[in-house]
Enzyme design. Structure first.
Site, PDB file in Angstrom:
ATOM      1  N   LYS A  65       0.869  -1.185   0.000  1.00  0.00           N
ATOM      2  CA  LYS A  65       0.000   0.000   0.000  1.00  0.00           C
ATOM      3  C   LYS A  65       0.899   1.226   0.000  1.00  0.00           C
ATOM      4  CE  LYS A  65      -3.374   2.379   2.835  1.00  0.00           C
ATOM      5  NZ  LYS A  65      -4.414   2.222   3.841  1.00  0.00           N
TER       6      LYS A  65
HETATM    7  C1  5RP Z   1      -2.022   4.473   7.584  1.00  0.00           C
HETATM    8  C2  5RP Z   1      -3.001   3.660   6.821  1.00  0.00           C
HETATM    9  C3  5RP Z   1      -4.360   4.231   6.528  1.00  0.00           C
HETATM   10  O1  5RP Z   1      -5.295   3.202   6.551  1.00  0.00           O
HETATM   11  C4  5RP Z   1      -4.299   4.851   5.193  1.00  0.00           C
HETATM   12  O2  5RP Z   1      -3.638   6.033   5.231  1.00  0.00           O
HETATM   13  C5  5RP Z   1      -5.628   4.871   4.409  1.00  0.00           C
HETATM   14  O3  5RP Z   1      -6.383   5.859   4.690  1.00  0.00           O
HETATM   15  P1  5RP Z   1      -6.566   7.195   3.858  1.00  0.00           P
HETATM   16  O4  5RP Z   1      -7.166   6.806   2.523  1.00  0.00           O
HETATM   17  O5  5RP Z   1      -7.492   7.968   4.725  1.00  0.00           O
HETATM   18  O6  5RP Z   1      -5.209   7.829   3.659  1.00  0.00           O
HETATM   19  O7  5RP Z   1      -2.717   2.571   6.424  1.00  0.00           O
HETATM   20  O8  5RP Z   1      -0.974   3.694   8.036  1.00  0.00           O
END
Ligand code: 5RP
Length: 290
Positions: free
Chosen positions: A203
């Site tokens: 991610k």
């Molecule tokens: C932080 C994360 C959050 O879940 C991620 O940032 C996703 O949320 P957003 O779309 O609000 O940024 O993994 O460690």
């Protein structure tokens, strides 16, 4: 022993045909064991190879935040539109009904808050992740940031080792180290380090030159949404990300802080899985918001 009466000789060997399973729909997963592939298939739709994950793990570092005050009221109604949910075990067990029948990407590191900003090298017990029926473990990795890098790298490797033991894939979540710019060079580095250390999903964030981040990462990359944007811009972000090689999104604030979260997640889903343009997605959002 089955009855051999009427036994039919095998004769359909498909000689000359390549197995349709040779090309598994999740990037880099062809050689993984069956249980890993099964879990990845629950997250990434076998028809599109993509996923819309709904992230609401923010409270574990931010405390209550807008849109997440009441998970039962704000998030549970959205879960039906997501391919996968991403949250902590505390929220899962207290606030998510066990009959939602969605894969869970379980936030598996702990111990950090926006006040300390240091992950204390704590991972949840793999047996507890199994009890939660996790389809993946999410663990943060922060490159180029001294202590933080060493600690989060250790966490990531430990999570991969634990996950491998039980067939549970790990999603490496690239945090942005204080010393690092939020550019394709950093995200490509952090994503690649996650994958090389055994993460099966990464991610990260969308950025200029994102196609290089996705292409040089041997596992699927999903993007975080980041801070709340106007809905049309958030849909553009999703569209650009999948066109530049992302396998989907793991989005939080741009869904649950939207004027109409249920409409937004459905529009995001249509952009990611059906290839709607941002304009079409925004029309869909407006229609569903009425
Ligand atoms: C932080 C994360 C959050 O879940 C991620 O940032 C996703 O949320 P957003 O779309 O609000 O940024 O993994 O460690």
């Amino acid at each position: 022993m089955p009855d051999m009466d009427g036994f039919r000789e095998a004769n359909n060997y498909g000689f000359g045909q390549t197995s349709q399973f040779d090309n598994f729909h999740v990037k880099g997963a062809s050689n993984l064991p069956w249980g890993m592939k099964d879990r990845l298939s629950r997250i990434f739709n076998p028809k599109t190879g993509r996923a819309v994950m709904l992230a609401f793990d923010h409270g574990f570092i931010m405390g209550p935040t807008s849109g997440l005050e009441r998970i039962d009221l704000n998030i549970v109604p959205l879960v039906q539109y997501a391919d996968c949910i991403m949250c902590t075990r505390g929220i899962l067990q207290t606030s998510i009904p066990a009959n939602i029948n969605k894969p869970v990407c379980l936030r598996s590191d702990a111990g950090s808050t926006i006040l300390t900003e240091l992950n204390r090298n704590v991972l949840i017990d793999i047996e507890d992740a199994i009890r939660c029926n996790a389809s993946a473990l999410a663990v943060m990795f922060s490159a180029g940031d001294g202590d933080q890098e060493a600690i989060t790298a250790a966490n990531l490797v430990e999570a991969v080792d634990m996950g491998n033991r039980y067939g549970i894939p790990v999603m490496g979540v690239t945090a942005v180290g204080k010393q690092m710019a939020r550019d394709s060079r950093y995200f490509a580095l952090a994503s690649r380090v996650c994958a090389e250390n055994g993460a099966s999903i990464v991610k990260t964030y969308y950025c200029d030159g994102f196609e290089k981040v996705a292409a040089s990462c041997p596992v699927p990359v999903v993007i975080a949404g980041g801070k709340k944007l106007p809905e049309k811009e958030a849909l553009e972000l999703c569209y650009n990300a999948v066109n530049d090689g992302a396998a989907g999104v793991d989005m939080g604030r741009n869904v649950f802080q939207s004027e109409s979260p249920a409409a937004m997640i459905q529009a995001v889903h249509a952009v990611v899985h059906e290839g709607l343009t941002p304009e079409q997605g925004f029309e869909m959002f407006k229609d569903l918001s009425k």
